[in-house]
Design an enzyme around this catalytic site. Sequence first.
Site, mmCIF file in Angstrom:
data_model
loop_
_atom_site.group_PDB
_atom_site.id
_atom_site.type_symbol
_atom_site.label_atom_id
_atom_site.label_comp_id
_atom_site.label_asym_id
_atom_site.label_seq_id
_atom_site.Cartn_x
_atom_site.Cartn_y
_atom_site.Cartn_z
ATOM 1 N N HIS A 160 25.197 60.880 3.203
ATOM 2 C CA HIS A 160 25.177 59.567 2.532
ATOM 3 C C HIS A 160 26.094 58.565 3.214
ATOM 4 O O HIS A 160 26.499 57.583 2.602
ATOM 5 C CB HIS A 160 25.549 59.731 1.057
ATOM 6 C CG HIS A 160 24.576 60.605 0.309
ATOM 7 N ND1 HIS A 160 24.915 61.354 -0.782
ATOM 8 C CD2 HIS A 160 23.255 60.856 0.537
ATOM 9 C CE1 HIS A 160 23.848 62.022 -1.215
ATOM 10 N NE2 HIS A 160 22.837 61.747 -0.424
ATOM 11 N N CYS A 168 26.540 45.026 9.555
ATOM 12 C CA CYS A 168 25.636 44.002 9.028
ATOM 13 C C CYS A 168 24.215 44.535 9.200
ATOM 14 O O CYS A 168 23.838 44.973 10.292
ATOM 15 C CB CYS A 168 25.823 42.665 9.745
ATOM 16 S SG CYS A 168 25.334 42.657 11.471
ATOM 17 N N CYS A 229 28.209 38.167 13.897
ATOM 18 C CA CYS A 229 27.089 37.259 13.634
ATOM 19 C C CYS A 229 27.572 35.813 13.671
ATOM 20 O O CYS A 229 26.909 34.947 14.237
ATOM 21 C CB CYS A 229 26.455 37.556 12.271
ATOM 22 S SG CYS A 229 25.370 38.997 12.304
#
Length: 362
Positions: A160, A168, A229
């Site tokens: 997990h 991102c 980003c």
Amino acid sequence: MKISIPTLPNPTGNAPGYINPLAHITLPAAVAKTKEFLDKGKGKVLVLTGAGVSVDSGIRAYRGSEGHYTTNPNYRPIFYGELVEPGPKGYSFRQRYWSRSYLGYPPVRDAQPNPTHMYVAALQRLGLAPSLITQNVDRLHHKASPFDPTETDKRILELHGTLHFVHCPQKGHLHRRDEFQELLGKLNPEWERVVSEVHGGKVKTNPDGDVDLGGVKYDSFAVPSCADCEALGIQDSIVKPNVVFFGESISEAVKARAVHMVAASSGVLVMGTSLATYSAFRLIKQALEAQKPVLMLSIGPSRADGLPGVEKIEMPAGSVLEGVLQRYISSRQGPVQEEVRSLMAKGVTKVPENLPAPRAEG
Ligand SMILES: [Zn+2]
């Protein structure tokens, strides 16, 4: 297959009327049985762990032995679709997630492997159970590993994900959580103080690093976007922890690796999990379909109760493994045995603090 909130259909497990034939096994018999399982596996036993093995490191289990949430009955985790939803509504979910996670992460980051993690590492070092799949996102098996980071990554699969990285989803830029944590702190200098005033510095931590913040408004929390980003001129990029959220699917790569690990194993030694999460239970089904034996060291009902091929010893995995390892190393002297002795002595037990429940939502 998306991850759903783990549940057991009824409090006595998936098999009403199931009586565990090993219910009254003694510790020496449990040790002998587990050793026999490892001996028969000839160095190909796969270990599968869950939240139960991290409790002694002070990380709370989500569910008690009855299969319910032990934290707050009203607690509802944030779902994947909410966290990555663009726009103000999604931002509000991100504020809720990151404001709580900002406070919940440090105890997970600072947690130390307990004896059970060290015993699992010792099984790896002795070559008895070289590979490991964990449902935990706390990195404690990594911290316990005697191998270098590359070898450790080869041997441990975090089904997990892990809380120790963020990324991102748009571009996949990866950042260390510690760096992101620092950024959250810089943008929200008042936050820790506000919360400590409300809760006297005491907050409940869940295994995913989330915390309950009853009474605290999180809409003042500033959530940064992905720095890489931004450097590319992409606005409002979303940052997500590298853990699989409820409502999110496990990546194909991780799924394929898990399936391969089960296929390559002689059998699965399950520890500290009720297998309520289907992604883990499915691996057990795969093992059983391939006629591989499954031995569970876990307390409380489980999804695998009563399935042919599954044996369950309801004892803490640590006490059984300690006895098993002693039998492996006591008869021999050598550098490996010395190393295993030293590994076994390194576990740290942290009694979970009995924190007062946060104030109810007003
Ligand atoms: Zn990015």
